[in-house]
Enzyme design. Sequence first.
Site, PDB file in Angstrom:
ATOM      1  N   HIS A   1       4.006  52.821  21.700  1.00  0.00           N
ATOM      2  CA  HIS A   1       2.604  52.396  21.568  1.00  0.00           C
ATOM      3  C   HIS A   1       1.861  53.281  20.564  1.00  0.00           C
ATOM      4  CE1 HIS A   1      -1.428  51.078  22.566  1.00  0.00           C
ATOM      5  NE2 HIS A   1      -1.750  52.330  22.772  1.00  0.00           N
TER       6      HIS A   1
ATOM      7  N   TYR B   1      10.130  52.922  29.547  1.00  0.00           N
ATOM      8  CA  TYR B   1       9.822  51.646  30.222  1.00  0.00           C
ATOM      9  C   TYR B   1      10.395  50.426  29.504  1.00  0.00           C
ATOM     10  CZ  TYR B   1       6.142  51.827  26.634  1.00  0.00           C
ATOM     11  OH  TYR B   1       5.472  51.938  25.443  1.00  0.00           O
TER      12      TYR B   1
ATOM     13  N   ARG C   1       6.676  45.068  18.282  1.00  0.00           N
ATOM     14  CA  ARG C   1       6.207  46.454  18.164  1.00  0.00           C
ATOM     15  C   ARG C   1       7.430  47.329  17.979  1.00  0.00           C
ATOM     16  NH1 ARG C   1       3.637  49.218  23.290  1.00  0.00           N
ATOM     17  NH2 ARG C   1       5.665  50.269  23.355  1.00  0.00           N
TER      18      ARG C   1
HETATM   19  C1  LIG Z   1     -11.227  48.932  27.708  1.00  0.00           C
HETATM   20  C2  LIG Z   1     -10.007  49.765  27.466  1.00  0.00           C
HETATM   21  N1  LIG Z   1      -9.071  49.882  28.429  1.00  0.00           N
HETATM   22  C3  LIG Z   1      -7.957  50.618  28.212  1.00  0.00           C
HETATM   23  C4  LIG Z   1      -7.775  51.246  27.020  1.00  0.00           C
HETATM   24  C5  LIG Z   1      -6.512  52.062  26.749  1.00  0.00           C
HETATM   25  N2  LIG Z   1      -5.665  51.282  25.837  1.00  0.00           N
HETATM   26  C6  LIG Z   1      -5.626  51.570  24.524  1.00  0.00           C
HETATM   27  S1  LIG Z   1      -4.620  50.548  23.697  1.00  0.00           S
HETATM   28  C7  LIG Z   1      -4.201  49.711  25.100  1.00  0.00           C
HETATM   29  C8  LIG Z   1      -3.215  48.587  25.063  1.00  0.00           C
HETATM   30  C9  LIG Z   1      -3.751  47.382  24.393  1.00  0.00           C
HETATM   31  O1  LIG Z   1      -2.708  46.444  24.288  1.00  0.00           O
HETATM   32  P1  LIG Z   1      -2.822  45.215  23.358  1.00  0.00           P
HETATM   33  O2  LIG Z   1      -4.227  44.699  23.352  1.00  0.00           O
HETATM   34  O3  LIG Z   1      -1.766  44.242  23.711  1.00  0.00           O
HETATM   35  O4  LIG Z   1      -2.577  45.793  21.898  1.00  0.00           O
HETATM   36  P2  LIG Z   1      -1.273  46.522  21.299  1.00  0.00           P
HETATM   37  O5  LIG Z   1      -1.558  47.997  21.402  1.00  0.00           O
HETATM   38  O6  LIG Z   1      -0.095  46.096  22.092  1.00  0.00           O
HETATM   39  O7  LIG Z   1      -1.196  46.086  19.894  1.00  0.00           O
HETATM   40  C10 LIG Z   1      -4.851  50.240  26.196  1.00  0.00           C
HETATM   41  C11 LIG Z   1      -4.682  49.753  27.572  1.00  0.00           C
HETATM   42  C12 LIG Z   1      -8.786  51.121  26.033  1.00  0.00           C
HETATM   43  N3  LIG Z   1      -8.675  51.689  24.824  1.00  0.00           N
HETATM   44  N4  LIG Z   1      -9.869  50.357  26.269  1.00  0.00           N
END
Ligand SMILES: Cc1ncc(C[n+]2csc(CCOP(=O)(O)OP(=O)(O)O)c2C)c(N)n1
Length: 340
Positions: free
Chosen positions: A260, A269, A256
């Site tokens: 985010h 972090y 990444r």
């Molecule tokens: C059910 C739910 N919990 C929390 C969130 C908030 N949220 C949005 S993206 C994310 C991180 C997801 O990480 P990952 O699946 O590893 O994907 P990345 O963004 O790293 O590609 C979170 C916690 C959400 N959208 N849906």
Amino acid sequence: MSTQRQRRAEAPELKPGQLSKPELLQMYRTMLLARRLDERMWLLNRQGKIAFVISCQGHEGAQVGIAKALRPGVDWVLPYYRDLALVLALGMTAREAMLGAFARAEDPSSGGRQMPSHYGSPRLRIVSGSSPVATQIPHAVGVALASKLRREDAVAVTCLGEGSTSQGDFHEGLNFAAVHSLPVVFVCENNGWAISTPLREEMAVKRVSKRARAYGMPGETVDGSDLLGVYEAMQRAVARARQGEGPTLLEVLTVRLTSHSSDDNQFTYRPKKELATETRHHEPLAACGRYLRQAGILDDAKAQELEAAVAAEVDDATDYAERAAPPAPETLLERVYAEG
Ligand SMILES: Cc1ncc(C[n+]2csc(CCOP(=O)(O)OP(=O)(O)O)c2C)c(N)n1
């Protein structure tokens, strides 16, 4: 503490594959277009012109490799928010992506209703997702079940981050798909972070692909900067699905490169050193460029020509979407509830 560095030691060597030189160049161009569009979106966000960006930067090799194994408009794709390069590779245009970023009426994903990057296109069989992560997984399983019941050979593919594998939807979806031997491929784009949570705090296994065994399906891990390795692994998974042999869990290791989202600052972090090491070894655009140069497909003149063509495409998409009309207030409830 470097999460990503512990996952991989060395940059991969790209292997010659079955793809022609024009095909490889086109794949590189799509990666470049996704990167430059994404960079432009960050500028537009900082200028206050678009509300939100969530980047594909660092995932482009994985996504273009995945798309190459699919039949656009025939196979069903249920992407997640990082999949800009994937949807471009399937045939979404730069203008269409920018219309979504500006939330314009002409946005094919939702007519400006959804958050940006919730890609959808009936023409390309790209199914728009919901914002709670992992909800696209049971959707993909349902699409695969429909495909099987209709005796079609369309495969469903869904993408997710590794953080999303902790959701119940992931486990229920994979179990159901395996029990019913459904034509679906689950692609986990593992970038080592779920917002600010590092991989080691997300799961007690080292590889997401190891989880496949518990459901009775094959699992494989490939490096996302190895464009051809991703393509070949995806081809194997799609062939299994099409031949009625059931689902596969494919884990693609990515980096990444950005925070985010545009609402996050990763350096509160994430150690800068970790990102620098990851970028040096596994940045996919540079890795693919090196391979194409070694193979005699790309040189300085061709690279400059591509940069200029892509820059013009990004300018055109930005101007077009900025000038496009927003949704009319009286259409507010359209596309929200089923009509007819
Ligand atoms: C059910 C739910 N919990 C929390 C969130 C908030 N949220 C949005 S993206 C994310 C991180 C997801 O990480 P990952 O699946 O590893 O994907 P990345 O963004 O790293 O590609 C979170 C916690 C959400 N959208 N849906």
